[in-house]
Motif scaffolding. Structure first.
Motif, PDB file in Angstrom:
ATOM      1  N   HIS A 107       0.751  -1.152  -0.003  1.00 57.79           N
ATOM      2  CA  HIS A 107      -0.098   0.134   0.033  1.00 57.79           C
ATOM      3  C   HIS A 107       0.862   1.286   0.015  1.00 57.79           C
ATOM      4  O   HIS A 107       1.906   1.035   0.460  1.00 57.79           O
ATOM      5  CB  HIS A 107      -1.012   0.099   1.407  1.00 57.79           C
ATOM      6  N   ILE A 108       0.303   2.134  -0.718  1.00 55.89           N
ATOM      7  CA  ILE A 108       1.167   3.625  -0.539  1.00 55.89           C
ATOM      8  C   ILE A 108       0.280   4.601   0.163  1.00 55.89           C
ATOM      9  O   ILE A 108      -0.931   4.536   0.270  1.00 55.89           O
ATOM     10  CB  ILE A 108       1.421   4.206  -2.135  1.00 55.89           C
ATOM     11  N   LEU A 109       1.022   5.401   0.958  1.00 51.68           N
ATOM     12  CA  LEU A 109       0.128   6.369   1.892  1.00 51.68           C
ATOM     13  C   LEU A 109       0.965   7.745   1.211  1.00 51.68           C
ATOM     14  O   LEU A 109       1.956   8.015   1.268  1.00 51.68           O
ATOM     15  CB  LEU A 109       0.831   6.471   3.240  1.00 51.68           C
ATOM     16  N   VAL A 110      -0.208   8.430   0.367  1.00 54.92           N
ATOM     17  CA  VAL A 110       0.383   9.831   0.308  1.00 54.92           C
ATOM     18  C   VAL A 110      -0.421  10.832   1.148  1.00 54.92           C
ATOM     19  O   VAL A 110      -1.798  10.938   1.410  1.00 54.92           O
ATOM     20  CB  VAL A 110      -0.601  10.234  -1.190  1.00 54.92           C
ATOM     21  N   ALA A 160      -4.008  10.849   2.904  1.00 48.12           N
ATOM     22  CA  ALA A 160      -4.509  11.900   3.971  1.00 48.12           C
ATOM     23  C   ALA A 160      -4.425  13.192   3.356  1.00 48.12           C
ATOM     24  O   ALA A 160      -3.100  13.575   3.253  1.00 48.12           O
ATOM     25  CB  ALA A 160      -3.443  11.524   5.200  1.00 48.12           C
ATOM     26  N   ASP A 161      -5.304  13.837   3.147  1.00 51.76           N
ATOM     27  CA  ASP A 161      -5.263  15.199   2.597  1.00 51.76           C
ATOM     28  C   ASP A 161      -5.766  16.171   3.699  1.00 51.76           C
ATOM     29  O   ASP A 161      -7.103  16.106   3.964  1.00 51.76           O
ATOM     30  CB  ASP A 161      -6.292  15.111   1.550  1.00 51.76           C
ATOM     31  N   PRO A 191      -9.545   7.337   1.160  1.00 53.85           N
ATOM     32  CA  PRO A 191      -9.135   8.372   1.797  1.00 53.85           C
ATOM     33  C   PRO A 191      -8.686   8.195   3.341  1.00 53.85           C
ATOM     34  O   PRO A 191      -9.340   6.845   3.702  1.00 53.85           O
ATOM     35  CB  PRO A 191     -10.253   9.330   1.868  1.00 53.85           C
ATOM     36  N   VAL A 192      -7.777   8.441   4.184  1.00 50.05           N
ATOM     37  CA  VAL A 192      -7.774   8.178   5.563  1.00 50.05           C
ATOM     38  C   VAL A 192      -7.598   9.341   6.423  1.00 50.05           C
ATOM     39  O   VAL A 192      -7.446  10.568   5.880  1.00 50.05           O
ATOM     40  CB  VAL A 192      -6.461   7.421   5.799  1.00 50.05           C
ATOM     41  N   ALA A 193      -8.128   9.224   7.587  1.00 52.17           N
ATOM     42  CA  ALA A 193      -8.406  10.498   8.401  1.00 52.17           C
ATOM     43  C   ALA A 193      -7.064  10.998   8.998  1.00 52.17           C
ATOM     44  O   ALA A 193      -6.038  10.245   9.377  1.00 52.17           O
ATOM     45  CB  ALA A 193      -9.045   9.820   9.704  1.00 52.17           C
ATOM     46  N   ALA A 194      -6.870  12.138   9.130  1.00 56.01           N
ATOM     47  CA  ALA A 194      -5.625  12.649   9.666  1.00 56.01           C
ATOM     48  C   ALA A 194      -5.659  12.478  11.085  1.00 56.01           C
ATOM     49  O   ALA A 194      -6.368  12.160  11.616  1.00 56.01           O
ATOM     50  CB  ALA A 194      -5.636  14.509   9.605  1.00 56.01           C
TER      51      ALA A 194
END
Ligand SMILES: Cc1cc2nc3c(=O)[nH]c(=O)nc-3n(C[C@H](O)[C@H](O)[C@H](O)COP(=O)(O)OP(=O)(O)OC[C@H]3O[C@@H](n4cnc5c(N)ncnc54)[C@H](O)[C@@H]3O)c2cc1C
Ligand SMILES: Nc1ncnc2c1ncn2[C@@H]1O[C@H](COP(=O)(O)O)[C@@H](O)[C@H]1O
Lengths: 248, 311
Positions: B33-36, B60-61, B165-168
Motif C-alpha cells: 500500500h502507498i500512503l500519500v 491523507a489530505d 481516504p484516511v483520517a488525519a
C-alpha cells in the motif's frame, strides 16, 4: 538555557577504512579516531549560543568506550562546560543511544539538544529524530541556521529541493548539517583548560536501558571495486568514446 | 501481512523514488500500500495508483501535511502502522526525518538506506560512506526502513490501485512551517537524471559554473557539485553529491575539477559510466573514472562544448 550536545567517537574521516578479513566488521585497531564531524559542528553551535549569552551551560555527552573521553575532551576544549561519559564497550544501535540520551535529558533538563545529523561510521541518520520522538519534542533536522527567539527556535533546514524554514517550540532537538558553521580549532590554552573540566562517568544500566543490539550483523564486506578505465587525450576523443558507448 | 510505502512528492507530482521504494517493499511483504500525505494531493494519489503491484493508495489530505513536517506525519504513519509488518520510505530529507520517529515510537530499530533485499528479513546497507557493506538481519519486529532509491529499479506504471481516504491523525502542534526557498531549475532533478555534470572547487567561482551548465544543457543533464563547491557558494546546497548529500547513479557522470574524496565518491561511484576532467593526473577521481581527461578545465570545457556540437 542549558544545551546538551551528544558527540560520537568515530574513525577519522580521512582514514581509508579496511574491512576485517573475517568479515565481522571494519578494522578499528590502531586507527585514528576523532569526533564525528557533524558532532563537532554541533559543539561549535552550542558554544556560539553560549558566547551570545543565549545558552547558560553546554554539556557534552558521549556513549561509548573509555576512549570516548578523548572525544569529550575535544568538546570541552572547544568550549563545552562539562561532560558525561556513558561507558559502554561494543556496538550500540541509534535507538539504544536515543533511550540513554532520553535518560540524560531527564536528569539534565536541557532546553535544546544539538546532535550531528549523521555519524559517519554507521551513516544511520536516526538518533536525533528518535530522541525527539521519545521525548515528544519537535525536531529541526539538517540545520543550516538556527535562531532562538521568544521561547521558540527557528531552524533553516537543508532539504532535497533547497532550504526550508520551520519554527519549533522549545524544548527541541536540532541536528546539524555541513553549512551550519565552521568549527573552531581549540587553542592550546583551551586544550589545557579542558583537562581540568569535569567528565562524569555513568553506565548504561544507570539509565535502565538494555544495550543489546536487535539488528544482527551477518557480515561486512568490501564493496565491489570499480576498475579505472584509460585516459583520453582530448575533449574530442572523449566525445567520440562516449558516443561509441552510446551514453550521449 | 502487508507493507506501507510513504510517498515522496511535491504536492503535484509523485517522485520517481516512490516507484523504486515500492520495488523494495514488494520484496519484503505483499500486498503493497502507498500512503500519500499532503494537501490537495489528489493528482499524486492518481499517479501512485498506477504503480505496478500496488493494491491500495491511502490518501491523507489535510493542511497539516502540506509541508510534510515530521512531527504530524510520523503520527499519521503510526496511526496506520498496526496493519503492516513493514513501513518504508525513500531515504530523502522527508523520509529520513519521519521514519526514525516512527521507529522510536514503535520501539524498533530502523534500517537505514537499504541497497538490496536479500530475503524478507535480510538487507544490505552501506556504512562508512559505502566503503563497507553490511548485511543485517531484522527478525521478530516490525520493519522500519529507508531505501537508497538509486540502488533499485522502479516498478512499471501498469497498476490500477484503489484510492481510499484516511483520517488525519492528531497534530502534536510543536512545529510550524515558515517558508521555503527551493532552488528552481529548468534542468532535470539530480536523482532522476540520466546524465549529471558536476563541478568542484576547481571551477573557482560561481560565475565559472556557467561552463558546467553549458555542457549540462547540451546533454540535457542535471548539474551536481562537490561539497567544496557548495560551501564556497558556487551552487545551492541541494546540488551536493556525496555521503552526506545526494546519492546518484546516472548512466553518465562527468566530474569536473573534483578531486574525488571518499565522501564525494560515496555519492556517485555506482554511476554506469564516469568521466573525470582534472588537471592533476594523480587525483583520486581518476581511480574510478572510465574515461579520464587530464587537462585544465578552462580549456577542456569549451573544447568539449565544441566537440558536442559536431555531429
Ligand atoms: C563529514 C563530511 C561530509 C562530507 N560530505 C561530502 C559530500 O557529501 N560530498 C562531497 O563532495 N564532499 C563531502 N565532503 C568533503 C570532501 O571530503 C572533500 O573535501 C570535497 O569533496 C572536496 O571537493 P572538491 O573535490 O571540489 O575540492 P578539492 O578536493 O579541492 O579538489 C579540487 C580539484 O580540482 C582540480 N582542479 C583545480 N583547478 C583545476 C583546473 N583549472 N582544471 C582542472 N582541474 C582543476 C584539482 O586538481 C583538484 O583535484 C565531506 C567531508 C566531511 C568531513
Ligand atoms: N554513541 C553515541 N554517543 C553520543 N552521541 C551519539 C552516539 N551515537 C550517535 N550519537 C549522536 O547522534 C548523531 C547521529 O548519529 P546516527 O544516528 O548514528 O547517524 C551523532 O552525530 C551524535 O550527535
Amino acid at each position: 538555557m542549558k544545551v546538551l550536545v551528544p558527540v560520537k567517537r568515530v574513525i577519522d574521516f580521512n582514514v581509508a577504512v579496511r574491512v576485517k578479513a573475517d568479515r565481522t566488521g571494519v578494522d578499528l585497531a590502531n586507527v585514528k579516531m576523532s569526533i564525528n564531524p557533524f558532532c563537532e559542528i554541533a559543539v561549535e553551535e552550542a558554544v556560539r549560543l553560549k558566547e551570545k549569552g543565549i545558552a547558560t551551560e553546554v554539556v557534552a555527552v558521549s556513549v561509548g568506550p573509555q576512549g570516548a573521553s578523548e572525544t569529550l575532551r575535544t568538546a570541552l576544549a572547544m568550549g563545552a562546560d562539562r561532560a558525561i561519559l556513558v561507558k559502554h564497550d561494543g556496538e550500540l544501535e541509534p535507538l539504544t543511544v536515543a533511550k540513554i540520551l532520553r535518560g540524560v535529558c531527564a536528569e539534565e533538563k536541557p532546553e535544546l539538544v544539538i546532535l550531528g545529523k549523521q555519524a559517519i561510521d554507521d551513516d544511520c541518520n536516526q538518533t536525533g529524530q528518535m530522541l525527539a520522538a521519545l521525548l515528544g519534542w519537535p525536531q529541526g533536522t539538517f540545520a543550516a541556521k538556527i535562531d532562538i527567539e521568544g521561547g521558540r527556535i527557528a531552524v533553516t533546514r537543508e532539504v532535497d529541493g533547497g532550504l526550508q524554514s520551520v519554527s519549533l517550540s522549545l524544548p527541541a532537538i536540532v541536528t546539524t548539517d555541513l553549512r551550519l558553521n565552521e568549527p573552531r580549532y581549540a587553542s592550546l590554552p583551551n586544550i589545557m583548560k579542558a583537562r581540568k573540566k569535569p567528565i562524569a562517568e555513568k553506565s548504561v544500566a544507570d539509565y535502565g536501558v538494555d544495550p543489546t543490539p536487535r539488528l544482527k550483523v551477518l557480515e561486512v564486506r568490501e564493496p565491489e571495486k570499480r576498475k579505472a578505465g584509460g585516459k583520453v587525450a582530448s575533449a574530442a576523443e572523449l566525445v567520440s568514446k562516449l558516443r561509441e558507448r552510446g551514453v550521449i | 501481512m502487508a507493507s506501507l510505502v510513504i510517498a515522496e512528492h511535491n504536492g503535484l507530482a509523485l517522485d520517481e523514488g516512490t516507484a523504486k521504494t515500492v520495488a523494495a517493499a514488494a520484496q519484503i511483504s505483499q500486498p503493497v500500500h502507498i500512503l500519500v500525505a499532503g494537501q490537495a494531493c489528489g493528482a499524486v494519489a492518481e499517479q501512485a495508483a498506477k504503480l505496478g503491484g500496488v493494491e491500495k493508495v491511502l490518501v491523507a489530505d489535510d493542511a497539516r501535511y502540506a509541508h510534510f513536517l515530521a512531527e504530524p506525519v510520523a503520527e499519521l504513519v503510526l496511526s496506520l502502522a498496526a496493519g503492516y509488518d513493514a513501513l518504508l520510505a525513500a531515504a530523502t530529507a522527508n523520509g529520513k526525518g519521519v521514519m526514525p520517529r516512527v521507529a522510536a515510537k514503535l520501539d524498533v530499530p530502523q534500517i537505514s538506506e537499504i541497497l538490496s533485499v536479500e530475503s524478507p528479513d535480510i538487507f544490505r546497507r552501506p556504512i562508512y560512506a559505502g566503503n563497507a557493506i553490511q548485511t543485517v538481519e531484522a527478525k521478530g519486529f516490525k520493519k522500519v526502513i529507508t531505501v537508497r532509491v538509486a540502488a533499485f529499479t522502479a516498478v512499471a506504471k501498469d497498476g490500477n490501485a484503489a484510492i481510499e481516504p484516511v483520517a488525519a491523525a492528531a497534530d502534536p502542534g510543536i512545529s510550524q512551517f515558515v517558508s521555503e526557498n527551493l532552488s528552481r531549475s529548468e534542468r532535470p532533478e539530480l536523482q532522476g537524471a540520466k546524465i549529471i555534470v558536476s563541478g568542484g572547487r576547481g571551477l573557482q567561482s560561481k560565475d565559472n559554473f556557467v561552463l558546467i551548465e553549458r555542457i549540462a544543457d547540451k546533454l540535457g543533464a542535471a548539474v551536481g557539485a562537490s561539497r567544496a563547491a557548495v560551501d564556497a557558494g558556487f551552487v545551492p546546497n541541494d546540488r551536493q553529491v556525496g555521503q552526506t548529500g545526494k546519492i546518484v547513479a546516472p548512466e553518465l557522470y562527468i566530474a569536473v575539477g573534483i578531486s574525488g574524496a571518499i565522501q564525494h565518491l560515496a555519492g556517485m561511484k555506482d554511476s554506469k559510466v564516469i568521466v573525470a576532467i582534472n588537471k592533476d593526473e594523480s587525483a583520486p577521481i581518476f581511480g574510478v573514472a572510465d574515461y579520464g581527461l587530464v587537462a585544465d578545465l578552462f580549456e577542456a570545457l569549451p573544447e568539449l562544448e565544441k566537440a558536442l556540437d559536431q555531429k
